[in-house]
Motif scaffolding. Structure first.
Motif, mmCIF file in Angstrom:
data_model
loop_
_atom_site.group_PDB
_atom_site.id
_atom_site.type_symbol
_atom_site.label_atom_id
_atom_site.label_comp_id
_atom_site.label_asym_id
_atom_site.label_seq_id
_atom_site.Cartn_x
_atom_site.Cartn_y
_atom_site.Cartn_z
ATOM 1 N N ASN A 126 11.293 30.792 39.301
ATOM 2 C CA ASN A 126 10.024 30.159 39.642
ATOM 3 C C ASN A 126 9.760 28.896 38.838
ATOM 4 O O ASN A 126 9.305 27.894 39.386
ATOM 5 C CB ASN A 126 8.888 31.166 39.462
ATOM 6 N N ILE A 186 5.465 25.551 43.657
ATOM 7 C CA ILE A 186 5.894 26.904 44.013
ATOM 8 C C ILE A 186 6.975 26.823 45.080
ATOM 9 O O ILE A 186 6.902 25.994 45.995
ATOM 10 C CB ILE A 186 4.686 27.754 44.490
ATOM 11 N N VAL A 213 -2.960 27.957 44.185
ATOM 12 C CA VAL A 213 -1.814 27.805 43.294
ATOM 13 C C VAL A 213 -1.806 26.372 42.800
ATOM 14 O O VAL A 213 -1.648 25.439 43.600
ATOM 15 C CB VAL A 213 -0.491 28.122 44.028
ATOM 16 N N ASN A 216 -0.746 34.447 45.622
ATOM 17 C CA ASN A 216 -0.357 33.733 44.408
ATOM 18 C C ASN A 216 -1.527 32.942 43.826
ATOM 19 O O ASN A 216 -2.478 32.598 44.524
ATOM 20 C CB ASN A 216 0.789 32.775 44.714
ATOM 21 N N GLN A 227 5.877 34.173 42.641
ATOM 22 C CA GLN A 227 5.343 33.414 41.507
ATOM 23 C C GLN A 227 3.884 33.736 41.230
ATOM 24 O O GLN A 227 3.040 33.637 42.123
ATOM 25 C CB GLN A 227 5.505 31.918 41.784
ATOM 26 N N GLU A 265 9.787 21.599 46.388
ATOM 27 C CA GLU A 265 8.688 22.525 46.188
ATOM 28 C C GLU A 265 7.354 21.813 46.386
ATOM 29 O O GLU A 265 7.181 20.675 45.936
ATOM 30 C CB GLU A 265 8.736 23.117 44.768
#
Length: 538
Positions: free
Chosen positions: A336, A213, A209, A192, A294, A173
């Motif tokens: 998530n 994620i 973000v 997001n 998310q 991620e």
């Protein structure tokens, strides 16, 4: 959320042995290839323009990474009909070759272990249009009732590379991400994280973000949106909860989204703090059913309670809440926060989140309501194939990961036999695996360790086979004789039986055992909270 159609089929006993062939593309998508393994994602800047009238997108993704091992070829994924126009590093264009959805970029500069580098992937085209979102991936190009564009992305399963270039495997991620989206004036994009700014001249929104994620959790949602919100005093402080809905639906949304606060209260109780306070919680109206993106959860349940107005459990309890709000928001903890490394382990997302529905009921309506709901879901279990899929080829297991997964967890709750201890296990999962990608084994081992029980055979039974345990029992005088059938080797699982109003544990295995029990044994039955079939032998 990849909710499947309901099936009301009889249970099928036995192992599923049908084989499935996989392609080189499956392996390139589903495995940690050598061209993925040597570099670790740090940061993305996805910078695109969406042209709705042409169903066209163009732009770039800047990929920041750290070198783990000195290699020179890097894999980026992007699915046709989108095309990579060029890839650059340090201002110089790089050579790349393509094999279907996988593109192999040859880097010119030496990649020294520990260095932080970046490449910029420029791309454009007409992305795949989702025919039946969210079950297939791509862009949903729709119009609202005022003939204004109403657009959204969804891509679980098929992969985020259906609409933007990235390292399209769940194991890695990105640590943080900036999403910049230019849309026609008169429309708003919601993505997001938190909105940093909107460039008024170009109508480009910039969403940041700050937490890790997963790829399929990234989204764009474009429409004639209006915004309202509220504050939630949660376990980590004040949480911003923001709602974006079509202009004409504002009144309905303000009434219907009253489910969000009770959801957050219940899930923080059971699972621990909402995992993304820094990025806020958003609920965004979209032209399809919904998805767990998310901090930008999407909603399209037509302002109805239940699942499009239906109670999936058939008990009445499923109409006490809006299914999409509760289920998709539950994924913020399981999908998530805790994310599978391989899609074969997708039950970690869907089993726990299906189970979260009954925990919502438990918190607000009591334990009996929760039990009735989760047991009612069993009629939807197909037992067509194992819940866990095939590893390293982007292959999901059975859709039973929802209802069978939740009933397996409900069964384990009975084995733990201490509701507070069970709650601490669920909270511990979200604390100890905070913002991590995980495997089934990690989850199994954790629950076994924290419950002080070896649950390996229980997990094997429900996740790796299509067999539902059968408890055969025979009453003889004041004794019962019992054993498990239709189970994996060495399966042993304690279970409660009911004798009148009394409940008692017994300890079956595959061997015939006996036990004396007080009470009227003609009333004996297997506790229905265990996902086990009781079979009385006459």
């Amino acid at each position: 959320m990849r909710k499947t159609k309901l099936f009301f089929l009889a249970l099928i006993f036995g192992f599923v042995t049908s084989a499935q062939e996989f392609t080189q593309q499956d392996t390139l998508r589903g495995s940690i290839t050598p061209e993925r393994a040597w570099w670790d994602l740090n940061y993305y800047h996805l910078d695109i323009e969406v042209i709705p009238d042409e169903k066209f997108i163009s732009g770039s993704n800047t990929i920041h990474y750290q070198v783990l091992k000195e290699e020179q070829v890097l894999q980026v994924d992007l699915q046709p009909p989108l095309k990579i126009e060029k890839v650059t590093q340090e201002g110089k264009e790089l050579q790349f070759t393509s094999n279907g959805n996988a593109h192999f970029v040859t880097l010119n500069s030496p990649q020294r272990k520990g260095d932080f580098n970046e490449i910029i992937v420029h791309y454009s085209g007409h992305p795949k249009e989702a025919e039946n979102a969210p079950w297939d991936g791509g862009f949903s190009w729709k119009k609202d009732d005022n003939d204004k564009h109403f657009i959204a992305t969804s891509c679980q399963g098929l992969g985020a590379s259906v609409w933007w270039p990235n390292k399209d495997h769940m194991y890695d991620e990105v640590d943080s991400m900036l999403i910049s989206v230019k849309v026609p004036k008169g429309l708003t994009n919601v993505s997001n994280g938190r909105l940093r700014k909107v460039d008024e001249e170009t109508n480009t929104s910039h969403w940041f973000v700050s937490n890790p994620i997963n790829n399929y959790g990234v989204n764009v949602n474009i429409g004639d949106y209006v915004h309202f919100g509220e504050k939630f005093n949660g376990e980590k402080g004040v949480l911003d909860m923001d709602y974006y809905v079509l202009r004409d639906d504002l009144k309905k949304a303000k009434e219907h989204f009253k489910d969000v606060r009770p959801m957050m209260e219940a899930f923080e109780h059971w699972f621990g703090p909402y995992p993304f306070y820094e990025d806020s919680f958003k609920l965004v109206q979209v032209p399809y059913l919904g998805m767990e993106h998310q901090s930008s959860v999407t909603y399209g349940n037509q302002w109805k309670k239940g699942y499009l107005g239906r109670d999936l459990s058939g008990t009445g309890w499923g109409l006490k809440f809006d299914f999409i709000i509760i289920h998709e928001a539950g994924h913020e903890w399981f999908a998530n926060n805790i994310t599978y490394k391989d899609v074969a382990d997708m039950w970690i997302h869907e089993g726990f989140t299906s189970y979260s529905e009954n925990l919502f009921l438990n918190y607000h309506y009591g334990k009996e309501a929760a039990e009735e709901y989760v047991i009612g879901l069993r009629k939807n279990i197909q037992n067509d194939k194992p819940v866990i899929g095939t590893y390293n080829v982007n292959h999901e297991g059975s859709s039973d990961m929802y209802y069978k997964g939740s009933n397996m967890l409900h069964t384990i709750r009975q084995l733990v036999d201490d509701d507070e201890k069970w709650r601490q296990i669920l909270r511990g999962l979200n604390k100890d695996f905070y913002h991590q990608t995980v495997t089934t084994k990690q989850i199994e081992d954790y629950i076994s360790e924290k419950s002080d029980m070896d649950l390996s055979k229980v997990f094997d039974q429900y996740l790796l086979t299509t067999m539902i345990p059968v408890l055969e029992y025979e009453v003889e005088g004041d004794s019962i004789h019992f054993r498990y059938t239709n189970v994996v080797d060495n399966f042993k699982m304690p279970i409660k039986v009911q004798i009148g109003a009394k409940s008692q544990w017994i300890y079956p295995s595959t061997e015939r055992n006996s036990e004396e029990i007080d009470g009227d044994l003609s009333t004996l039955s297997v506790d229905t909270n265990f996902y086990v079939i009781g079979k009385k032998i006459e």
